[in-house]
Design an enzyme around this catalytic site. Structure first.
Site, PDB file in Angstrom:
ATOM      1  N   HIS A 102       0.836  -1.204   0.000  1.00  0.00           N
ATOM      2  CA  HIS A 102       0.000   0.000   0.000  1.00  0.00           C
ATOM      3  C   HIS A 102       0.871   1.255   0.000  1.00  0.00           C
ATOM      4  O   HIS A 102       2.076   1.209   0.256  1.00  0.00           O
ATOM      5  CB  HIS A 102      -0.933   0.027   1.222  1.00  0.00           C
ATOM      6  N   ASP A 104       0.576   4.914   1.918  1.00  0.00           N
ATOM      7  CA  ASP A 104      -0.189   5.607   2.957  1.00  0.00           C
ATOM      8  C   ASP A 104      -0.908   6.813   2.372  1.00  0.00           C
ATOM      9  O   ASP A 104      -0.329   7.573   1.584  1.00  0.00           O
ATOM     10  CB  ASP A 104       0.747   6.114   4.068  1.00  0.00           C
ATOM     11  N   HIS A 246       4.779   0.233   0.544  1.00  0.00           N
ATOM     12  CA  HIS A 246       5.446  -0.548   1.593  1.00  0.00           C
ATOM     13  C   HIS A 246       4.547  -1.671   2.079  1.00  0.00           C
ATOM     14  O   HIS A 246       3.344  -1.685   1.812  1.00  0.00           O
ATOM     15  CB  HIS A 246       5.951   0.331   2.739  1.00  0.00           C
ATOM     16  N   ARG A 261       5.384   6.248  15.077  1.00  0.00           N
ATOM     17  CA  ARG A 261       5.218   6.786  13.725  1.00  0.00           C
ATOM     18  C   ARG A 261       4.974   8.290  13.755  1.00  0.00           C
ATOM     19  O   ARG A 261       4.194   8.777  14.571  1.00  0.00           O
ATOM     20  CB  ARG A 261       4.020   6.114  13.050  1.00  0.00           C
TER      21      ARG A 261
HETATM   22  C1  SIN Z   1       2.397   0.768   8.056  1.00  0.00           C
HETATM   23  O1  SIN Z   1       2.093   0.248   7.007  1.00  0.00           O
HETATM   24  O2  SIN Z   1       2.045   1.922   8.311  1.00  0.00           O
HETATM   25  C2  SIN Z   1       3.221   0.006   9.075  1.00  0.00           C
HETATM   26  C3  SIN Z   1       4.548  -0.403   8.551  1.00  0.00           C
HETATM   27  C4  SIN Z   1       5.338  -1.230   9.549  1.00  0.00           C
HETATM   28  O3  SIN Z   1       4.901  -1.382  10.700  1.00  0.00           O
HETATM   29  O4  SIN Z   1       6.405  -1.709   9.187  1.00  0.00           O
END
Ligand code: SIN
Length: 270
Positions: A102, A104, A246, A261
């Site tokens: 995906h 973000d 990612h 995050r």
């Molecule tokens: C996410 O997709 O926001 C999380 C990525 C992760 O935890 O590595």
């Protein structure tokens, strides 16, 4: 006065670079400019062994734009912070967050530019995050397909993702974005569609769009367009949401993984 540039080590031709730098202390402006340039060029950068408290982490992030905790997010604020959210998987949880390819925020009218994750607690093994560089994907397409895609727009929706949630929130209204976007810095092109949120080409039905979107999604997943990041406590990844996909691997059942995050809002690309 600048004497030497940053030590930037690309992981491959497509995506990802490691940077040797201690982020706990302030740096001159050129350092932040070079980090931003490295993200523009490589899509995602990684820093190892960062011993940062929340304030040091947020201070670093603020050099790149406005820090936010997106409100419609399933990822809660960390200790009520207005800047840091927590991506947590407990040992008894079987599902993880981000366990599919995906981009973000693609379903927003103006997607947020940057996301960073700082590893606070990592499993003994597994829990890697993979990235794909969508500029390299676009470059590798044939001229004919590039011409077909240039000028198209695609419809993005969080309805499929939202349907799996238990928070009862409605999906956001659909938005359209260019299928081939240009980087506002050096103008390089990248493909802006992703399997989680892109539902069809604008003006095409879902059925008509499916074959070509499936082709692009499969093509983008060729290993040469990807890198895989093995986390250690104190590792920090910082990526551009426009140019990358990612995927958080879910291969560490029975263990805890905690990431902090920060999302950074910068000038939208389109
Ligand atoms: C996410 O997709 O926001 C999380 C990525 C992760 O935890 O590595």
């Amino acid at each position: 006065m600048r004497k030497n540039g940053l030590a930037i080590h690309p992981l491959n031709d497509s995506v990802g670079a490691e940077i040797d730098l201690d982020l706990s202390t302030p740096h001159e402006d050129w350092v932040y400019r070079e980090i931003r340039q490295a993200i523009d060029a490589h899509g995602v950068v990684f820093f190892r062994d960062q011993n940062l408290d929340s304030e040091q982490y947020a201070t670093f992030a603020r050099h790149f734009g406005k820090t936010i905790v997106p409100t419609s997010d399933i990822i809660p604020a960390f200790n009520g912070s207005s800047e840091i959210a927590e991506v947590r998987k407990e040992p008894e949880q079987t599902r993880n967050i981000g366990g599919s390819w995906h981009t973000d925020q693609a379903f927003r009218p103006a997607p947020y530019w940057g996301t960073m994750l700082l590893a606070r607690e990592v499993p003994d093994y597994g829990g890697d995050t993979l990235f794909i560089g969508m500029a390299a994907v676009y470059e590798a397409l044939s001229d004919g397909l590039k011409q077909t895609l240039d000028g198209l727009r695609a419809v993005h929706s969080n309805a499929r993702v939202q349907a799996k949630m238990t928070d009862g929130k409605p999906a956001q209204p659909d938005v359209t974005h260019p299928v081939v976007a240009r980087h506002p810095g050096d103008g390089h092109r990248f493909l802006y569609v992703n399997p989680a949120y892109t539902v069809r080409f604008d003006g095409w039905s879902e059925q008509e769009s499916q074959g070509l979107l499936d082709y692009l999604f499969r093509f983008a997943q060729r290993p040469e367009f990807a890198c895989r990041f093995r986390w250690r406590e104190g590792s920090l990844a910082f990526w551009d949401n426009y140019q990358t996909w990612h995927y958080a691997t879910n291969d560490y059942q029975g263990e805890r993984r905690v990431m902090h995050r920060i999302v950074v809002e910068s000038d939208p690309f389109f």
